[in-house]
Design a protein around this motif. Structure first.
Motif, PDB file in Angstrom:
ATOM      1  N   LEU A  97     -77.112  31.528  12.839  1.00  0.00           N
ATOM      2  CA  LEU A  97     -78.273  31.132  12.051  1.00  0.00           C
ATOM      3  C   LEU A  97     -78.202  29.626  11.827  1.00  0.00           C
ATOM      4  O   LEU A  97     -77.242  29.115  11.238  1.00  0.00           O
ATOM      5  N   LEU A  98     -79.212  28.888  12.315  1.00  0.00           N
ATOM      6  CA  LEU A  98     -79.275  27.436  12.214  1.00  0.00           C
ATOM      7  C   LEU A  98     -80.309  27.062  11.161  1.00  0.00           C
ATOM      8  O   LEU A  98     -81.484  27.425  11.273  1.00  0.00           O
ATOM      9  N   VAL A  99     -79.862  26.331  10.135  1.00  0.00           N
ATOM     10  CA  VAL A  99     -80.724  25.995   8.995  1.00  0.00           C
ATOM     11  C   VAL A  99     -80.826  24.484   8.859  1.00  0.00           C
ATOM     12  O   VAL A  99     -79.817  23.811   8.571  1.00  0.00           O
ATOM     13  N   ASP A 100     -82.029  23.931   9.069  1.00  0.00           N
ATOM     14  CA  ASP A 100     -82.248  22.495   8.940  1.00  0.00           C
ATOM     15  C   ASP A 100     -83.736  22.252   8.791  1.00  0.00           C
ATOM     16  O   ASP A 100     -84.539  22.926   9.445  1.00  0.00           O
ATOM     17  N   ASP A 101     -84.108  21.294   7.923  1.00  0.00           N
ATOM     18  CA  ASP A 101     -85.534  21.026   7.725  1.00  0.00           C
ATOM     19  C   ASP A 101     -86.090  20.070   8.777  1.00  0.00           C
ATOM     20  O   ASP A 101     -87.281  19.761   8.758  1.00  0.00           O
ATOM     21  N   SER A 139     -74.858  30.718  25.372  1.00  0.00           N
ATOM     22  CA  SER A 139     -74.761  32.182  25.317  1.00  0.00           C
ATOM     23  C   SER A 139     -74.717  32.762  23.908  1.00  0.00           C
ATOM     24  O   SER A 139     -74.250  33.889  23.708  1.00  0.00           O
ATOM     25  N   PHE A 140     -75.211  32.025  22.918  1.00  0.00           N
ATOM     26  CA  PHE A 140     -75.398  32.575  21.582  1.00  0.00           C
ATOM     27  C   PHE A 140     -76.857  32.992  21.418  1.00  0.00           C
ATOM     28  O   PHE A 140     -77.748  32.437  22.061  1.00  0.00           O
ATOM     29  N   SER A 141     -77.092  33.976  20.549  1.00  0.00           N
ATOM     30  CA  SER A 141     -78.461  34.198  20.092  1.00  0.00           C
ATOM     31  C   SER A 141     -78.623  33.370  18.825  1.00  0.00           C
ATOM     32  O   SER A 141     -77.676  33.214  18.055  1.00  0.00           O
ATOM     33  N   VAL A 142     -79.813  32.810  18.622  1.00  0.00           N
ATOM     34  CA  VAL A 142     -80.000  31.827  17.556  1.00  0.00           C
ATOM     35  C   VAL A 142     -81.208  32.182  16.701  1.00  0.00           C
ATOM     36  O   VAL A 142     -82.298  32.451  17.220  1.00  0.00           O
ATOM     37  N   GLY A 143     -81.009  32.178  15.386  1.00  0.00           N
ATOM     38  CA  GLY A 143     -82.105  32.291  14.437  1.00  0.00           C
ATOM     39  C   GLY A 143     -82.324  30.930  13.793  1.00  0.00           C
ATOM     40  O   GLY A 143     -81.362  30.198  13.546  1.00  0.00           O
ATOM     41  N   LEU A 144     -83.569  30.574  13.514  1.00  0.00           N
ATOM     42  CA  LEU A 144     -83.893  29.256  12.966  1.00  0.00           C
ATOM     43  C   LEU A 144     -84.527  29.399  11.593  1.00  0.00           C
ATOM     44  O   LEU A 144     -85.384  30.243  11.371  1.00  0.00           O
ATOM     45  N   ALA A 145     -84.068  28.563  10.643  1.00  0.00           N
ATOM     46  CA  ALA A 145     -84.641  28.548   9.291  1.00  0.00           C
ATOM     47  C   ALA A 145     -84.816  27.102   8.866  1.00  0.00           C
ATOM     48  O   ALA A 145     -83.982  26.240   9.181  1.00  0.00           O
ATOM     49  N   ALA A 146     -85.903  26.830   8.134  1.00  0.00           N
ATOM     50  CA  ALA A 146     -86.234  25.458   7.735  1.00  0.00           C
ATOM     51  C   ALA A 146     -85.855  25.147   6.294  1.00  0.00           C
ATOM     52  O   ALA A 146     -86.015  24.010   5.848  1.00  0.00           O
ATOM     53  N   SER A 147     -85.348  26.123   5.555  1.00  0.00           N
ATOM     54  CA  SER A 147     -85.028  25.899   4.142  1.00  0.00           C
ATOM     55  C   SER A 147     -83.922  26.853   3.708  1.00  0.00           C
ATOM     56  O   SER A 147     -83.623  27.846   4.384  1.00  0.00           O
ATOM     57  N   GLY A 148     -83.330  26.546   2.538  1.00  0.00           N
ATOM     58  CA  GLY A 148     -82.297  27.405   2.003  1.00  0.00           C
ATOM     59  C   GLY A 148     -82.806  28.789   1.672  1.00  0.00           C
ATOM     60  O   GLY A 148     -82.137  29.799   1.923  1.00  0.00           O
ATOM     61  N   VAL A 149     -84.019  28.862   1.116  1.00  0.00           N
ATOM     62  CA  VAL A 149     -84.605  30.158   0.759  1.00  0.00           C
ATOM     63  C   VAL A 149     -84.819  31.012   2.006  1.00  0.00           C
ATOM     64  O   VAL A 149     -84.482  32.200   2.037  1.00  0.00           O
ATOM     65  N   GLU A 150     -85.364  30.387   3.052  1.00  0.00           N
ATOM     66  CA  GLU A 150     -85.585  31.115   4.301  1.00  0.00           C
ATOM     67  C   GLU A 150     -84.253  31.548   4.911  1.00  0.00           C
ATOM     68  O   GLU A 150     -84.146  32.630   5.499  1.00  0.00           O
ATOM     69  N   MET A 171     -78.659  18.294   3.113  1.00  0.00           N
ATOM     70  CA  MET A 171     -79.805  17.681   2.457  1.00  0.00           C
ATOM     71  C   MET A 171     -81.102  18.353   2.900  1.00  0.00           C
ATOM     72  O   MET A 171     -81.637  18.069   3.973  1.00  0.00           O
ATOM     73  N   MET A 172     -81.584  19.267   2.071  1.00  0.00           N
ATOM     74  CA  MET A 172     -82.863  19.934   2.317  1.00  0.00           C
ATOM     75  C   MET A 172     -83.648  19.945   1.020  1.00  0.00           C
ATOM     76  O   MET A 172     -83.061  20.024  -0.070  1.00  0.00           O
ATOM     77  N   PRO A 173     -84.972  19.862   1.095  1.00  0.00           N
ATOM     78  CA  PRO A 173     -85.773  19.909  -0.141  1.00  0.00           C
ATOM     79  C   PRO A 173     -85.667  21.269  -0.815  1.00  0.00           C
ATOM     80  O   PRO A 173     -85.457  22.292  -0.166  1.00  0.00           O
ATOM     81  N   GLY A 174     -85.784  21.274  -2.141  1.00  0.00           N
ATOM     82  CA  GLY A 174     -85.667  22.527  -2.876  1.00  0.00           C
ATOM     83  C   GLY A 174     -84.207  22.926  -2.991  1.00  0.00           C
ATOM     84  O   GLY A 174     -83.391  22.225  -3.580  1.00  0.00           O
ATOM     85  N   MET A 175     -83.846  24.037  -2.394  1.00  0.00           N
ATOM     86  CA  MET A 175     -82.471  24.524  -2.416  1.00  0.00           C
ATOM     87  C   MET A 175     -81.662  23.799  -1.344  1.00  0.00           C
ATOM     88  O   MET A 175     -81.915  23.957  -0.157  1.00  0.00           O
ATOM     89  N   ASP A 176     -80.679  22.994  -1.762  1.00  0.00           N
ATOM     90  CA  ASP A 176     -79.888  22.258  -0.769  1.00  0.00           C
ATOM     91  C   ASP A 176     -78.807  23.156  -0.163  1.00  0.00           C
ATOM     92  O   ASP A 176     -78.668  24.338  -0.528  1.00  0.00           O
ATOM     93  N   GLY A 177     -78.045  22.577   0.767  1.00  0.00           N
ATOM     94  CA  GLY A 177     -77.050  23.372   1.479  1.00  0.00           C
ATOM     95  C   GLY A 177     -75.938  23.890   0.607  1.00  0.00           C
ATOM     96  O   GLY A 177     -75.393  24.975   0.861  1.00  0.00           O
TER      97      GLY A 177
END
Length: 237
Positions: A7-11, A27-38, A56-62
């Motif tokens: 799971l890759l999380v970055d805004d 050869s990994f499967s990857v999920g993408l999220a733009a925020s801490g909540v997501e 450093m992400m808006p709202g909920m940080d890492g």
């Protein structure tokens, strides 16, 4: 061989796309999220093998997102940060982060770190068999599995960490402050409500009579003591 899910999380949408494509090619499967909540939603739904998350992400940080993840799961976490600040790194490790990578970074180096952490996280045939029996309750620390009277008991990650902390001091009184630090690190302010709440939840799942606990005993004015292990076992813990 099963493809491991990251799971890759970055805004930053450009970084998400480029790094996501690179990990997929590795050869990994990857999920993408733009925020801490997501990220929390996807982690619950997808159960990733590892999470790579920007600080450093808006709202909920890492940091906060990592602490919330630790309430749900022991999934390995790598934080991405633009600052090579020791205080920030220590803060992350206290939350339960497994590694840090400072931006800008090499995709190849990050991938190598991912593989190394996943390799350490996999059970091996040589792993020690640390099984503890407390009456009809059995705790397997290597498999992170708990049974009561032979039936599986579902514990959350936080409940299991509390039980593990009590086991590490089996037969001894442990203060609420020490348990708070063992379970939540320095992220959570020192207060006893969380420990008491999770002790209550553990008793509901493990005690034959939660109203009159025989395993997790209260030491009045101090904390708790885990009883039920054989005397010979207590000397070895």
């Amino acid at each position: 061989m099963t493809t491991e899910h990251i799971l890759l999380v970055d805004d930053d949408p450009t970084l998400r796309r480029l790094l996501g494509d690179y990990l997929t090619a590795e050869s990994f499967s990857v999920g993408l999220a733009a925020s801490g909540v997501e990220a929390l939603k996807q982690a619950y739904q997808q159960r990733p093998a590892l999470v790579v998350m920007d600080v450093m992400m808006p709202g909920m940080d890492g940091f906060e997102a990592s602490a919330r993840l630790r309430e749900l799961t022991d999934v390995p976490i790598i934080l991405l940060t633009a600052k090579n600040d020791e205080a920030d790194k220590l803060r992350g490790f206290r939350v339960g982060v497994d590694d840090y990578v400072t931006k800008p970074f090499s995709f190849a180096e990050l991938t190598a770190r991912i593989r190394a952490i996943l390799a350490r996280a996999r059970p091996t045939a040589q792993a020690s068999d640390r099984v503890h029996r407390l009456g009809e309750v059995e705790v397997d620390l290597d498999r992170r599995a708990v049974t009561r009277a032979g039936r599986p008991v579902a514990l959350t990650a936080t409940e299991f960490r509390l039980l593990e902390a009590l086991l590490s001091h089996a037969g001894q009184a442990v203060s609420e402050e020490d348990l708070n630090r063992d379970v939540w690190g320095d992220y959570k302010p020192a207060e006893t409500g969380g420990v008491r709440r999770y002790v209550f939840l553990l008793r509901q799942k493990l005690e034959a009579d939660p109203a009159h606990p025989a395993l997790i005993c209260t030491v009045r004015g101090y904390g708790y003591r885990l009883d039920g292990l054989p005397e010979a076992h207590l000397k070895a813990v």
